[in-house]
Design a protein around this motif. Structure first.
Motif, short mmCIF file in Angstrom:
data_model
loop_
_atom_site.label_atom_id
_atom_site.label_comp_id
_atom_site.label_asym_id
_atom_site.label_seq_id
_atom_site.Cartn_x
_atom_site.Cartn_y
_atom_site.Cartn_z
N PRO A 140 0.81 -1.23 0.00
CA PRO A 140 0.00 0.00 0.00
C PRO A 140 0.84 1.28 0.00
CG PRO A 140 -0.80 -1.53 1.65
CD PRO A 140 0.46 -2.10 1.13
N LEU A 141 1.87 1.32 0.83
CA LEU A 141 2.69 2.54 0.87
C LEU A 141 3.59 2.66 -0.35
CD1 LEU A 141 3.59 2.77 4.64
CD2 LEU A 141 1.99 4.15 3.36
N ASP A 142 3.98 1.54 -0.96
CA ASP A 142 4.74 1.62 -2.21
C ASP A 142 3.89 2.24 -3.30
OD1 ASP A 142 7.04 0.59 -1.14
OD2 ASP A 142 6.70 -1.46 -1.84
N LYS A 143 2.62 1.85 -3.37
CA LYS A 143 1.72 2.43 -4.37
C LYS A 143 1.50 3.92 -4.11
CE LYS A 143 1.19 -0.93 -7.05
NZ LYS A 143 1.86 -0.84 -8.34
N LEU A 144 1.40 4.31 -2.82
CA LEU A 144 1.28 5.73 -2.49
C LEU A 144 2.52 6.48 -2.95
CD1 LEU A 144 -0.15 8.07 -0.91
CD2 LEU A 144 1.24 7.37 1.04
N GLY A 145 3.69 5.91 -2.71
CA GLY A 145 4.94 6.53 -3.15
C GLY A 145 5.01 6.66 -4.66
N GLU A 146 4.58 5.62 -5.37
CA GLU A 146 4.59 5.68 -6.84
C GLU A 146 3.65 6.76 -7.36
OE1 GLU A 146 3.72 1.83 -8.44
OE2 GLU A 146 5.42 0.90 -7.44
N ALA A 147 2.50 6.93 -6.69
CA ALA A 147 1.55 7.96 -7.12
C ALA A 147 2.07 9.37 -6.83
CB ALA A 147 0.21 7.74 -6.44
N LEU A 148 2.81 9.53 -5.73
CA LEU A 148 3.29 10.86 -5.35
C LEU A 148 4.59 11.26 -6.05
CD1 LEU A 148 2.62 10.84 -1.50
CD2 LEU A 148 1.32 12.01 -3.27
N THR A 149 5.37 10.29 -6.53
CA THR A 149 6.67 10.60 -7.12
C THR A 149 6.58 11.56 -8.31
OG1 THR A 149 7.62 8.54 -6.32
CG2 THR A 149 8.74 9.58 -8.16
N PRO A 150 5.68 11.37 -9.29
CA PRO A 150 5.63 12.33 -10.40
C PRO A 150 5.21 13.74 -9.96
CG PRO A 150 4.37 10.35 -10.93
CD PRO A 150 4.76 10.26 -9.51
N VAL A 151 4.43 13.83 -8.90
CA VAL A 151 3.91 15.12 -8.46
C VAL A 151 4.92 15.85 -7.58
CG1 VAL A 151 2.04 16.24 -7.21
CG2 VAL A 151 1.57 14.21 -8.56
N ILE A 194 7.29 11.26 2.57
CA ILE A 194 5.88 11.11 2.93
C ILE A 194 5.53 9.65 3.13
CG2 ILE A 194 3.52 11.36 2.04
CD1 ILE A 194 4.46 14.04 0.84
N ARG A 195 6.04 8.79 2.26
CA ARG A 195 5.79 7.35 2.39
C ARG A 195 6.35 6.83 3.71
NH1 ARG A 195 7.58 2.77 2.99
NH2 ARG A 195 7.10 0.92 1.82
N PHE A 196 7.56 7.25 4.05
CA PHE A 196 8.22 6.80 5.28
C PHE A 196 7.44 7.24 6.52
CE2 PHE A 196 11.19 7.64 8.75
CZ PHE A 196 11.85 6.43 8.85
N TRP A 197 7.11 8.54 6.61
CA TRP A 197 6.45 9.06 7.80
C TRP A 197 5.00 8.62 7.89
CZ3 TRP A 197 9.10 10.02 11.77
CH2 TRP A 197 10.40 10.51 11.65
N THR A 198 4.35 8.35 6.78
CA THR A 198 2.98 7.82 6.82
C THR A 198 2.97 6.46 7.51
OG1 THR A 198 2.41 8.99 4.80
CG2 THR A 198 0.99 7.17 5.41
N GLY A 199 3.92 5.61 7.17
CA GLY A 199 4.02 4.30 7.82
C GLY A 199 4.28 4.40 9.31
N LYS A 200 5.21 5.30 9.69
CA LYS A 200 5.52 5.47 11.12
C LYS A 200 4.30 6.01 11.87
CE LYS A 200 9.69 4.22 10.40
NZ LYS A 200 9.63 2.93 9.81
N PHE A 201 3.60 6.98 11.28
CA PHE A 201 2.42 7.56 11.91
C PHE A 201 1.33 6.50 12.08
CE2 PHE A 201 -1.65 9.85 11.58
CZ PHE A 201 -1.54 10.66 12.70
N ALA A 202 1.13 5.67 11.06
CA ALA A 202 0.11 4.61 11.15
C ALA A 202 0.47 3.61 12.25
CB ALA A 202 -0.02 3.90 9.80
N MET A 203 1.75 3.26 12.38
CA MET A 203 2.15 2.33 13.45
C MET A 203 1.97 2.96 14.83
SD MET A 203 5.40 0.14 12.07
CE MET A 203 6.42 1.49 11.58
#
Length: 162
Positions: free
Chosen positions: A70-81, A90-99
């Motif tokens: 799930p977070l890899d897909k989020l990262g792929e979607a955010l990379t072009p933007v 964002i991918r890294f801190w989203t995972g830490k925040f969720a945990m």
């Protein structure tokens, strides 16, 4: 017997004799110049991370790929933007925040439904202090709410609706 880094074979420099400036000043042939140019070009490192999908698949087992999906897909979607670095952040801190949120919810659930009372042996025993009673307050000096010996260590038995 000590093992060597080269496995017993004498190390060989791939730079050849042209690694020394004095050798280059003596004179180089066109073949040596072409070889030296290619050798210097090969020394240049690529800036930024190289992602090789086959290598990533080899290094990550199926369970790790499953929970990272799930977070890899989020990262792929955010990379072009946002760009590679910001998307990774964002991918890294989203995972830490969720945990962290999951740990807080798990702790709250545990404390709410696993209290140490008279019905069970285990669980966390939460003891609250008596309310503060200062001079001038109503009921001062209030020593204790417990009037009989059975009030001590009741662990909620008297409040139970049996």
């Amino acid at each position: 017997m000590a093992s060597s880094e080269t496995g017993g074979v004498k190390p060989m420099s791939i730079a050849g004799r042209m690694v020394r400036e004095r050798e280059r000043l003596i004179g180089m042939s066109n073949d040596e110049r072409a070889w030296r140019k290619q050798w210097l070009k090969d020394l240049e490192l690529h800036h930024g991370p190289r992602i090789v999908p086959e290598l990533e698949k080899e290094l990550q087992n199926p369970i790790k790929r499953f929970y990272r999906f799930p977070l890899d897909k989020l990262g792929e979607a955010l990379t072009p933007v946002l760009g590679t670095q910001r998307a990774y952040t964002i991918r890294f801190w989203t995972g830490k925040f969720a945990m962290a949120i999951a740990a807080i919810y798990a702790g709250a659930y545990y404390f709410k439904y696993n209290q140490n009372d008279w019905t069970r042996k285990g669980g966390w025993r939460v003891i609250t202090s008596r309310p503060v009673c200062n001079p001038g307050d109503e009921g001062y000096p209030k020593v204790s709410d417990r009037t009989q010996p059975s009030d001590y260590a009741a662990r909620g038995f008297k409040q139970a609706t049996i």
